[in-house]
Write an enzyme that holds these catalytic residues in place. Structure first.
Site, PDB file in Angstrom:
ATOM      1  N   ARG A  74       0.793  -1.308  -0.059  1.00  0.00           N
ATOM      2  CA  ARG A  74      -0.129  -0.042  -0.203  1.00  0.00           C
ATOM      3  C   ARG A  74       0.964   1.219   0.077  1.00  0.00           C
ATOM      4  NH1 ARG A  74      -2.834   3.065   4.990  1.00  0.00           N
ATOM      5  NH2 ARG A  74      -4.283   4.510   3.750  1.00  0.00           N
ATOM      6  N   HIS A 108      -8.503   6.950   0.380  1.00  0.00           N
ATOM      7  CA  HIS A 108      -9.231   5.524   0.504  1.00  0.00           C
ATOM      8  C   HIS A 108      -9.661   4.868  -0.698  1.00  0.00           C
ATOM      9  CE1 HIS A 108     -10.758   7.624   4.744  1.00  0.00           C
ATOM     10  NE2 HIS A 108      -9.884   7.037   4.621  1.00  0.00           N
ATOM     11  N   ARG A 148     -10.666  15.266  12.464  1.00  0.00           N
ATOM     12  CA  ARG A 148     -10.339  16.237  11.484  1.00  0.00           C
ATOM     13  C   ARG A 148     -11.468  17.008  10.949  1.00  0.00           C
ATOM     14  NH1 ARG A 148      -8.281  11.716   7.085  1.00  0.00           N
ATOM     15  NH2 ARG A 148      -7.567  10.243   8.923  1.00  0.00           N
TER      16      ARG A 148
END
Ligand code: AMP
Length: 391
Positions: A84, A173, A234
């Site tokens: 990833r 994502h 956030r």
């Protein structure tokens, strides 16, 4: 083919081994607190038809030692490694076999993802040493959003800032959005190219994507994962003038402001908690700010469903995923309240059923299907690694 999927964070390493003939996970684990006094490795092996756990607690010097420890617990042959990588910039539209040029390109994107890309690169270099001659593949979080048209990914800033500083929306994502969009198409028994979906990844970080015929056309996160809806800690979208105004009035440095925007805002900023299970418990006791935090969160996501619907023109399905999306029926119901004008009709009873399986939660009359699909980013990385190698 056995694929090892590796996800390296600043002080952690997650890994999972898949048998891609069956897409079943044979082993996996997490190493945490790398470089600290006491590191910990939790490993699980599923290959004997039952779960066998191993836990090690010791000082784990660096990612190299972490990967060596993990590899020593994996008893299977490894054919390839899928990594990833968070930020691929504009250089990568799809997964790629890693060579020197790819590593250079990842390094060039370090300034766009200073917390993520450097550890991702370390993971790649350690895996190259540990599994010499085995193909290494990079799957970028930003890949799936590289199909956004220019009108969607540019900000209303001087165009030269895009050219000089690469300022644009990248989205994040992507691996999760891609996985659940693909699964939803299978579950809806429609070719992905024929349906339009809104995918909602709602976890600690939250992002919403508009997926038209299998291609992402817009997404809520921006140049960084701070944009979009408010999240656990956030802010989500802000009037950009707030940044300078707050710095002037509080004397905070840019670093301190970053800390506030990333770690002290969102649900936590409103009610002091970022885990929705704690927030619901407080809301049930009548805590005004906990109730307000859920109200704001659901309202912001609802508005992104509206803007995604406008971007798509026609919506066939909504797909909820990640910690909140998969588990929190209260938030799902609040988000979908009064969206029947868009043909979105939630079945309240189906919504309340708890399950780890993919499931439909819409009423029969709903024009838009509503699905809960558990995400599996590791499997998606393994699938893309296989695809690249087959190509
Ligand atoms: P993730 O980043 O996908 O692991 O999601 C983590 C977040 O999901 C947590 O902070 C919680 O807010 C939420 N979450 C996880 N499990 C549940 C649950 N059973 N009910 C409600 N929210 C949950």
């Amino acid at each position: 083919m056995n694929i090892l999927v590796v996800n390296t964070g600043s002080s952690s390493l997650k890994y999972q081994l898949f048998d891609m003939d069956t897409t079943v996970s044979m082993a996996g684990g997490v190493v945490e607190r790398i470089g600290e006094e006491q590191g910990v490795l939790n490993h699980k092996d599923f290959s004997k038809g039952r779960e066998e756990k191993t836990r090690l607690e010791q000082k784990i010097e660096d990612h190299r030692e972490a990967m060596h420890l993990a590899a020593s617990l994996i008893t299977h042959n490894i054919d390839a490694v899928g990594h990833r990588v968070v930020q691929g910039g504009e250089a990568f539209k799809e997964a790629v076999i890693i060579d020197q040029a790819v590593k250079e390109a990842v390094r060039e994107n370090n300034s766009l993802a200073p917390l993520h890309n450097p550890p991702n690169l370390i993971g790649i270099e350690v895996a190259e040493d540990l599994f010499p001659g085995k193909p290494q593949v990079a799957v970028f979080d930003t890949n799936f959003h590289q199909t956004l048209p220019e009108k969607a990914f540019l900000y209303g800033l001087p165009y030269e800032y895009y050219q000089k500083y690469k300022i644009r929306k990248y989205g994040f994502h992507g691996t999760s959005h891609k996985y659940v969009a693909g699964r939803a198409a299978e579950l809806m028994e429609k070719p992905a190219r024929e349906i339009n979906l809104i995918t909602l990844h709602l976890g600690n970080g939250c992002s919403i994507s508009a997926v038209k015929g299998g291609r992402c056309v817009d997404t809520s996160m921006g140049m960084t994962p701070l944009a979009g809806v408010m999240m656990g800690t956030r802010t989500g979208d802000l009037d950009p003038a707030i940044f300078g105004y707050l710095m002037d009035h509080t004397g905070m440095s840019q670093k301190e402001m970053d800390e506030v925007l990333n770690k002290k805002s969102g649900l936590k900023g409103i009610c002091g908690h970022n885990d929705l299970r704690d927030i619901h418990a407080l809301a049930q006791k009548g805590d005004r700010l906990a109730i307000l935090a859920v109200d704001m969160f659901a309202y912001q996501i609802k508005k992104y469903i509206g803007s995604s619907a406008a971007a798509l023109g026609r919506v066939d399905g909504l797909v909820f995923t990640a910690g909140i999306g998969e588990n929190d029926d209260i938030v799902r119901a609040r988000i979908l309240e009064e969206l029947d004008f868009l043909g979105i009709d939630l079945d309240e009873e189906k919504n309340k059923i708890r399950s780890g399986q993919a499931r439909a939660i819409h009423k029969d009359i709903s024009r838009v299907q509503i699905w809960v699909v558990p995400t599996n980013e590791e499997l998606q990385i393994a699938m893309e690694t296989c695809e690249v190698l087959e190509r």
